[in-house]
Design an enzyme around this catalytic site. Structure first.
Site, short mmCIF file in Angstrom:
data_model
loop_
_atom_site.label_atom_id
_atom_site.label_comp_id
_atom_site.label_asym_id
_atom_site.label_seq_id
_atom_site.Cartn_x
_atom_site.Cartn_y
_atom_site.Cartn_z
NE ARG A 102 32.26 -20.69 -15.41
CZ ARG A 102 32.97 -21.18 -16.43
NH1 ARG A 102 34.27 -21.37 -16.29
NH2 ARG A 102 32.40 -21.48 -17.57
CG HIS A 129 28.57 -24.82 -19.02
ND1 HIS A 129 28.29 -23.47 -19.04
CD2 HIS A 129 29.86 -24.94 -19.46
CE1 HIS A 129 29.37 -22.80 -19.45
NE2 HIS A 129 30.33 -23.66 -19.71
CD GLN A 132 30.50 -24.73 -24.06
OE1 GLN A 132 31.20 -23.94 -23.44
NE2 GLN A 132 30.65 -24.93 -25.34
CG ASP A 224 33.82 -31.11 -20.33
OD1 ASP A 224 34.86 -30.46 -20.55
OD2 ASP A 224 33.04 -30.83 -19.38
CB CYS A 264 32.56 -27.20 -23.46
SG CYS A 264 33.38 -28.16 -22.18
NE ARG A 292 29.69 -20.22 -23.76
CZ ARG A 292 30.40 -20.42 -22.66
NH1 ARG A 292 31.39 -21.28 -22.66
NH2 ARG A 292 30.11 -19.79 -21.52
N1 CP Z 1 33.71 -23.62 -22.02
C1 CP Z 1 33.84 -22.77 -21.01
O1 CP Z 1 32.89 -22.45 -20.29
O2 CP Z 1 35.10 -22.24 -20.88
P1 CP Z 1 35.66 -21.34 -19.69
O3 CP Z 1 35.75 -22.22 -18.48
O4 CP Z 1 36.98 -20.88 -20.18
O5 CP Z 1 34.70 -20.21 -19.46
N1 NVA Z 2 33.04 -29.64 -16.97
C1 NVA Z 2 33.98 -28.55 -16.99
C2 NVA Z 2 33.54 -27.50 -17.96
C3 NVA Z 2 34.45 -26.33 -18.10
C4 NVA Z 2 33.92 -25.31 -19.04
C5 NVA Z 2 34.12 -27.98 -15.59
O1 NVA Z 2 33.09 -27.85 -14.90
O2 NVA Z 2 35.22 -27.67 -15.18
#
Ligand code: CP
Ligand code: NVA
Length: 316
Positions: A102, A129, A132, A224, A264, A292
């Site tokens: 990530r 993502h 997700q 989101d 998400c 997930r």
């Molecule tokens: N939805 C998601 O990816 O959550 P986190 O940022 O908690 O991993």
């Molecule tokens: N769009 C959000 C998703 C978090 C899971 C971010 O990138 O912070």
């Protein structure tokens, strides 16, 4: 399928296999049947951004598959002090069996896969993502019994989640409508890829600045956060710009009668969604979060394991 970096790279059969195996692993877990498909294997999990769901679901999932998850915060590994992606990829490939990452720059994930010799899973970048959206679409499949021909409306920031939704829906023949304020839309390159896929599948892509137009008759309404990780300095401005894009009962009522709500998470009640919607009877957000785990276990077993799962297919 060698890596999971973008849903645009997946074929229909990959989706069928991931969803079929996800359903099987979910059932087995609930029945207490062990499935040690990754016994003796290690997954390195690199995080340069925060996470609750991604970290816990990958870590728990790897454990449930009989393997070992290694949490590698960028604050602790040399990558965070400037070691190259090239050297990191080469070195990690000598120790472990897969990498979940990530991070901010999507190109870092592509390079990790290019220079390493082990599967790489994208656990979120500024651009995409994919894990997700696999869980999201699996959740819709569970609840609706099919995906092709459904209409998903995404209302809000044209971010990583929205981009992967465009990829996933278009690949699977779902209609998708995305409503974002001017200047906050999805990646032009992703829209083009999705339009090409949708044309081949006979489905429709709508990109608009009007939430009502996107939501009209939708089977799934998705939103989101308005402030993604890394955008904290823009928060004040974003909260102002996105105000008309809130998913509330007025907007949700314009969707189809059987419409479900997805997010998400993490969610910010009173901003992108009101509490009556996200905590209401049509919301699937906690099934979505749970999935997930099941979906990523399927992805890891397919990418990293030695078993042939081609017989595990779901009807989409
Ligand atoms: N939805 C998601 O990816 O959550 P986190 O940022 O908690 O991993
Ligand atoms: N769009 C959000 C998703 C978090 C899971 C971010 O990138 O912070």
């Amino acid at each position: 399928m060698k890596h999971l970096i973008s849903l645009h790279d997946l074929e229909m059969n990959d989706f069928r296999q991931i969803f079929g195996l996800s359903a099987k692993l979910k059932k087995e877990l609930k029945k207490g049947i062990r499935h040690d498909h990754l016994k003796g294997m290690t997954l390195g999990m690199i995080f340069t951004k925060s996470s609750t769901r991604t970290r816990v679901s990958f870590e728990t999932g790897m454990y449930q598959l009989g393997g070992y998850p290694l949490f590698l915060s960028s604050a602790d590994i040399q990558l965070g002090r400037g070691e190259s992606i090239y050297d990191t990829a080469k070195v990690l490939s000598r120790y472990i069996n897969g990498i979940m990452i990530r991070t901010y720059d999507h190109n870092d994930v592509i390079q990790l896969a290019e220079y390493g010799t082990i599967p790489v899973i994208n656990g979120l970048t500024d651009l995409l993502h994919p894990c997700q959206i696999l869980a999201d679409l699996f959740t819709v499949l569970e609840h609706k019994g099919g995906l092709k021909g459904l209409r998903l409306a995404y209302v809000g920031d044209g971010n990583n989640v929205a981009n992967s939704l465009l990829h996933g829906c278009a690949r699977l023949g779902m209609d998708i409508a995305v409503a974002s304020p001017a200047g906050y839309g999805c990646s032009e390159a992703v829209i083009k890829e999705a339009e090409d896929d949708a044309a081949a599948m006979g489905s429709r892509i709508l990109v608009t600045e009007y939430p009502e137009e996107a939501v009209a008759g939708a089977d799934v309404v998705y939103t989101d956060t308005w402030v993604s990780m890394g955008q904290e300095e823009e928060k004040k401005k974003r909260l102002e710009v996105f105000k008309p894009f809130q998913v509330n009962s007025r907007l949700f009522e314009m969707a189809g009668k059987e419409a479900v709500f997805l997010h998400c998470l993490p969610a910010y009640r009173g901003f992108e969604v009101t509490a009556d919607i996200i905590d209401g009877p049509r919301s699937l957000v906690f099934d979505e979060a749970e999935n997930r785990l099941h979906v990523q276990k399927a992805v890891m077993a397919i990418l990293m394991g030695n078993q042939d799962f081609s017989g595990e297919t779901a009807d989409i």
